[in-house]
Design an enzyme around this catalytic site. Structure first.
Site, PDB file in Angstrom:
ATOM      1  N   SER A 140      -8.549  -5.541  -4.499  1.00 40.69           N
ATOM      2  CA  SER A 140      -7.631  -4.630  -3.806  1.00 40.69           C
ATOM      3  C   SER A 140      -8.383  -3.366  -3.421  1.00 40.69           C
ATOM      4  CB  SER A 140      -6.468  -4.264  -4.738  1.00 40.69           C
ATOM      5  OG  SER A 140      -5.674  -3.239  -4.199  1.00 40.69           O
ATOM      6  N   TYR A 153      -3.445  -0.861 -12.948  1.00 45.54           N
ATOM      7  CA  TYR A 153      -3.629  -1.837 -11.870  1.00 45.54           C
ATOM      8  C   TYR A 153      -5.030  -1.703 -11.278  1.00 45.54           C
ATOM      9  CZ  TYR A 153      -2.999  -4.297  -7.445  1.00 45.54           C
ATOM     10  OH  TYR A 153      -3.144  -5.158  -6.377  1.00 45.54           O
TER      11      TYR A 153
END
Length: 245
Positions: A140, A153
């Site tokens: 990501s 995350y």
């Protein structure tokens, strides 16, 4: 166009995984679909076959090493080999650290990190035996840049990048096995559905005029990476909306 090649896609029941399955099937890959929601896998398999592609599925929890090994075995039994693994399954329950959402932290570590490791472990022996293959791990933009609410995350996605790069360096240059990191920016998927921190949700509700990426945009990037000639190794693709910082 790929011919007689097989790809396993985890997290195939929605979002990037679903789009990647359709994209690779359209490029001639036989696809083994993996996720926990069987009803969606059944529907996706039907869509792919109606479009002329080859697909099978196996309900799989990526946090189980045993189930991931069974998934790889099923792909080999069904299609004869594994050419590509797309480690896509992931969770993104963003929250501020002081909310102490420890259960959500554990889930992200289990799915986002252990799931990737278990996927690698399930296919790497087969790829080394055949001396070819391609592992695509979905990281990501959060694996490059940390923002408030993304600490855990981002930590998991930094880990995916480190694991993939380490794998790439360890792979023998005498084997045609490649490793690619795909790092999407903001994508319109179900990832935000797992967020329970109201402060994060309130921030999203304030609105963002930015045009998000579609899952199909990332699927095309995956297709690009896996269809390069054998001597081309696409190490990482970082793709974000034009308006994203």
């Amino acid at each position: 166009m790929a011919t007689s090649k097989t790809a396993i896609i985890t997290g195939a029941s929605s979002g990037i995984g679903q789009a990647a399955a359709k994209e690779l099937a359209g490029r001639g890959f036989a696809v083994m679909l993996a996720a926990r929601r069987e009803d969606r896998l059944v529907e996706l398999k039907k869509e792919i076959e109606e479009a002329g592609g080859q697909a099978a599925y196996k309900v799989t929890d990526v946090t189980s090493s045993k189930e991931m090994k069974a998934l790889a075995a099923a792909a080999i039994e069904q299609f004869g080999q594994i050419d590509v693994l797309v480690n896509n399954a992931g969770l993104m329950p963003l929250s501020y650290m002081n909310k102490l959402k420890i259960e959500e932290w554990d889930k992200m570590v289990d799915v986002n990190i252990k799931g990737v490791l278990y996927g690698i472990a399930a296919v790497l022996p087969h790829m080394e035996e055949r001396r070819e293959g391609h592992i695509v791990n979905i990281s990501s933009v959060a694996g490059h840049d940390i923002t408030p609410g993304s600490a855990v995350y981002s930590g998991t996605k930094f880990a995916v990048r480190a694991i993939t790069e380490g794998l790439r360096q360890e792979l023998s240059p005498d084997m045609n096995i490649r490793a690619t990191i795909v790092s999407p920016g903001a994508v319109a998927t179900e990832l935000t559905d797992t967020i329970t921190d109201q402060d994060i949700l309130d921030g999203f509700a304030s609105g963002n005029p930015m045009k998000f990426l579609e899952a199909e945009d990332i699927a095309r990037a995956i297709g690009y990476a896996v269809e390069q000639p054998d001597y081309v190794d696409v190490n990482e693709i970082l793709i974000r909306p034009r308006q994203q910082k």
